[in-house]
Design an enzyme around this catalytic site. Structure first.
Site, mmCIF file in Angstrom:
data_model
loop_
_atom_site.group_PDB
_atom_site.id
_atom_site.type_symbol
_atom_site.label_atom_id
_atom_site.label_comp_id
_atom_site.label_asym_id
_atom_site.label_seq_id
_atom_site.Cartn_x
_atom_site.Cartn_y
_atom_site.Cartn_z
ATOM 1 N N ASP A 157 1.034 -1.271 -0.104
ATOM 2 C CA ASP A 157 0.007 0.046 -0.108
ATOM 3 C C ASP A 157 1.096 1.231 -0.161
ATOM 4 O O ASP A 157 1.920 1.130 0.771
ATOM 5 C CB ASP A 157 -0.859 -0.047 1.335
ATOM 6 C CG ASP A 157 -2.162 -1.027 1.031
ATOM 7 O OD1 ASP A 157 -1.967 -1.811 0.147
ATOM 8 O OD2 ASP A 157 -2.814 -0.953 1.939
ATOM 9 N N HIS A 287 4.302 -7.426 -0.047
ATOM 10 C CA HIS A 287 4.029 -8.830 -0.394
ATOM 11 C C HIS A 287 4.833 -9.082 -1.584
ATOM 12 O O HIS A 287 5.332 -8.189 -2.351
ATOM 13 C CB HIS A 287 2.502 -8.737 -0.616
ATOM 14 C CG HIS A 287 1.534 -8.717 0.838
ATOM 15 N ND1 HIS A 287 1.011 -9.806 1.269
ATOM 16 C CD2 HIS A 287 1.501 -7.844 1.591
ATOM 17 C CE1 HIS A 287 0.447 -9.357 2.435
ATOM 18 N NE2 HIS A 287 0.746 -8.272 2.642
ATOM 19 N N SER A 401 7.904 3.652 4.808
ATOM 20 C CA SER A 401 9.091 3.690 4.117
ATOM 21 C C SER A 401 9.018 3.314 2.630
ATOM 22 O O SER A 401 7.869 3.766 2.128
ATOM 23 C CB SER A 401 10.138 2.332 4.572
ATOM 24 O OG SER A 401 11.590 2.562 4.194
#
EC number: 4.1.1.65
Length: 437
Positions: A157, A287, A401
């Site tokens: 995200d 992911h 980050s």
């Protein structure tokens, strides 16, 4: 009247004595307060000095290499003890918060940074014992849908900072600021450590044989692999394979010249990149962008500058100055690399399947560009690496980050995102346009 005045006089004298005593106590309290402020100031200066000394001690062995590029104010950043401060912040993150404080504290944080707690698992913030647990919260099943058709999906995200084709071995950080691909992924000659990791295959694909995984995802393997050792045994050639394995960096160097030879690559392929920025309020886990085999990881100890869009527009070489972990391997179309990058207060980068990885640890930093390397070839005698399915959780940050993707794909690959776009895990990053002939 005279008697009255004589009676009053002693009372006035007593009052004066009490008043004098009160002033004395008041001055004493002021002195104590000033002393406390002074000691606090000295303590803070001492802590800052200690932090600065720690960072300086860690950077003792760093040699001249990639340098900060930007206005003079950013050179001042190099003198700040960001690594030590980030390490201390990590300790603070793990302090247990009293139960009665969790709702107002996490509620305020969520309001400021726009956290969506309705999709969090659990969604009751009272169950998060500390900041670290809250920052790395999971999502409810089904909160993110993984596109089954896209060759590459969004791994985290966040916001798209930049994307494009890598030309001349350079990635564009922002318009007008580029950085070197070789510096981002590392040079084989600068590896400080090589060791084989025996990591078992993921639990979620026991029913899929390793040969089938390779076939389904277009990953090449040899007849010797298929006739080799059973999974779980340590082949006698693993040590040699770890030391003499094809250098994946050569793939990136060759790719820049459009001369692809690794993993059955074609000369018509190109090398692409995408940069996703995770804000403090975003979901902090990242992911797998596709079905691929991770063959090695490279841990670069470095600075911990902020990676916000503001800094990215102004500080050159940001992503190669900062601490990062480069996961490198292969997928259907060839070379694949996923690089989570650390930032201020985000020194900790966790890789779910690599428990030996420890980032932002106290100790001297090596020369700029050096890295610790581990290979996963003994994880599978067939795949020579650790298999990941698209959407699999790879790891997490402890605050916002950046994740950088570098991957090989056909020349007719096109991105389906725009710069500055908000994205979520599982959405298509791009597609391969069907040939018209």
């Amino acid at each position: 009247m005279l008697k009255f005045h004589r009676n009053v006089k002693p009372q006035f004298g007593a009052f004066a004595r009490y008043s004098s005593l009160g002033k004395h106590n008041s001055r004493k309290r002021v002195g104590i307060i000033r002393l406390a402020y002074g000691l606090t100031g000295i303590g803070l200066v001492g802590l800052a000095g200690f932090a600065w000394a720690q960072d300086r001690h860690e950077k003792t062995y760093q040699k001249k290499g990639v340098q900060v590029e930007g206005p003079w104010q950013f050179y001042v950043l190099t003198t700040l003890p960001l690594r030590t401060l980030s390490r201390w912040w990590g300790y603070v993150n793990r302090i247990e918060i009293p139960l009665w404080m969790r709702v107002p504290a996490f509620g305020l944080y969520s309001k400021i940074f726009g956290c969506n707690l309705t999709e969090a698992d659990p969604d009751d913030v009272r169950q998060y014992k500390n900041l670290a647990e809250f920052f790395t919260r999971k999502l409810k099943p089904g909160a993110r849908v993984i596109d089954p058709d896209a060759p590459i999906v969004i791994p985290a995200d966040g916001k798209i900072l930049n994307y494009g084709v890598i030309e001349g071995g350079q990635l564009e950080q922002v318009k007008g600021i580029t950085y070197s691909l070789d510096a981002l992924l590392g040079d084989e000659k600068l590896a400080r450590l090589k060791r084989s990791h025996a990591i078992p295959s993921p639990d979620h694909i026991p029913h899929i044989r390793q040969e089938e995984f390779a076939k389904l995802n277009g990953i090449h393997y040899s007849l010797q692999d298929l006739m080799g050792h059973d999974h779980g045994e340590r082949p006698s050639h693993v040590k040699d394979a770890s030391a003499q394995h094809i250098d994946l960096l050569s793939s990136t160097k060759v790719a820049a010249k459009s001369q692809f030879t690794l993993f059955g690559s074609r000369e018509t392929n190109c090398l692409y990149y995408a940069v996703i920025y995770l804000a403090p309020g975003d979901y902090h886990r990242f992911h797998s962008p596709t079905d691929w085999v991770v063959e090695r990881r490279r841990h670069f100890s470095g600075e911990l500058f902020s990676v916000s869009p503001f800094m990215a527009r102004r500080l050159g070489n940001l992503f190669i100055l900062n601490e990062r972990v480069a996961l490198m391997g292969r997928y259907k179309y060839g070379f694949m690399s996923m690089i989570p990058v650390g930032a201020t207060n985000v020194g900790s980068i966790r890789i779910k399947f690599d428990k030996d990885l420890c980032t932002n640890q106290f100790g001297k930093l090596g020369p700029v560009g050096t890295f610790d390397e581990a290979v996963y070839t003994s994880s599978s005698s067939i795949l020579h690496g650790h298999p990941l399915l698209r959407g699999d959780e790879v790891g997490n940050f402890e605050l916002g980050s950046t994740v950088v993707l570098v991957f090989e794909a056909p020349a007719d690959f096109e991105f389906l995102v725009k710069q500055g776009q908000k994205v979520r895990v599982g959405l298509p990053l791009g597609r391969v346009v069907p040939s018209s002939h």
